[in-house]
Design an enzyme around this catalytic site. Sequence first.
Site, PDB file in Angstrom:
ATOM      1  CG  ASP A 200      -2.170  -0.766   1.053  1.00 24.69           C
ATOM      2  OD1 ASP A 200      -2.431  -1.195  -0.077  1.00 24.69           O
ATOM      3  OD2 ASP A 200      -2.888  -0.962   2.044  1.00 24.69           O
ATOM      4  CE  LYS A 222      -7.933   0.018  -2.812  1.00 27.64           C
ATOM      5  NZ  LYS A 222      -6.917  -1.024  -2.710  1.00 27.64           N
TER       6      LYS A 222
END
Length: 426
Positions: A200, A222
């Site tokens: 991530d 993201k």
Amino acid sequence: MVDHPAYPVGLRLSGRRVVVIGGGQVAQRRLPALIAAGADITLVSPSATASVEAMVTAGEIRWERRRYAEGDLAETWYVLIATTDPEANARASAEAERARVWCVRSDDADAATAWTPATGRSEGVTVAVLTAGPQGRDPRRSAAVRDAIVEGLHNGTIAAPHHRTRTPGVALVGGGPGDPDLITVRGRRLLAEADVVIADRLGPRDLLAELPPHVEVIDAAKIPYGRFMAQEAINAALIEHARAGRAVVRLKGGDPYVFGRGMEELEALAEAGIPCTVVPGISSSISVPGAAGIPVTHRGVAHEFTVVSGHVAPEDERSLVDWDALARLRGTLVVLMGVDKIGAIARALVAGGRAPHTPVALIQEGTTASQRRVDATLATVAETVVAEDVRPPAVIVIGEVVEVGARAAAARPTADPVTRCPGRTR
């Protein structure tokens, strides 16, 4: 007399009688390892520390509340003598010698027949270190050598690959709030053993630089209102690489189950028949406020704290949060992923009854070298975010504990090097 070195050996004490004489600090340190070894432990001591007594209450050891007496070592395999009475220690040691029971003495190592090494463990490996020379034993050096070896095994700097076939699978690893030192020991070890890391954006990025060249790193970032890897694609990548027999680590920021979609990934892996290990991480909801000098609870100020996602505005029909109920709470409110919605959140809380002057702190890039803290109130936070250009990722703390932290920060002459609190702006 020749000063022979000690002969190292691992004792298998499961189900075997072990006697510990003395219930003080030495026993408190040594008992957990004996319990973990499955030993049948009897403590002989007129008193014990609170922690030792808790072991008795839990049924982990038996306690005979008296002083040592001749015959206490009958049918014993191993004895630890740790009282402050030299005469009792000598008598117990003599009984151990006659009965041929291996005996450790905390007061006189030279009079003992066994020494306790400095020990550490790393995924099935026990490291035990003894140092002894012409000047005698050196427990501090033993501990230092042990720590260096165990740390090397944990972080992969000591190469010790598994030679037995590994079971393919995935580890969902919580990487913590951003500081690479705040990942768990188990998480760091699994990362060092990975063939594939799916990372991530908010995970501890510095750890990726430590990976060997053969490790494939897949970016699962993201970015708010920007590029992102769809969750379905992440799930597919986890399954594909695990089925290919690779050791896969899904490295997440914070904790996998705190707004991390960890359960979605676990369910996808379970459906595909792939084993999965979940490694909890330090959540930013607690650690980032702490790094900025803010306790989420404080005696006489806040008896509870609530963590809420702010990625959906209060007026949005998709919101699952009861903002009116949160406004009525007296404790601390921690908002994650709420920078761009904080104006609407503040208005909802004030409309629900929270005082407009309630303190608010925004901690951007918490626990990293770029950390900064911006303070405001519910009445001013919307304009403050714009004026100070606060950007994600940022943790928002709402409540009186913000001022508790401010008072403590003002009392410190310099910034805390551990929390790296660089100061406050308004």
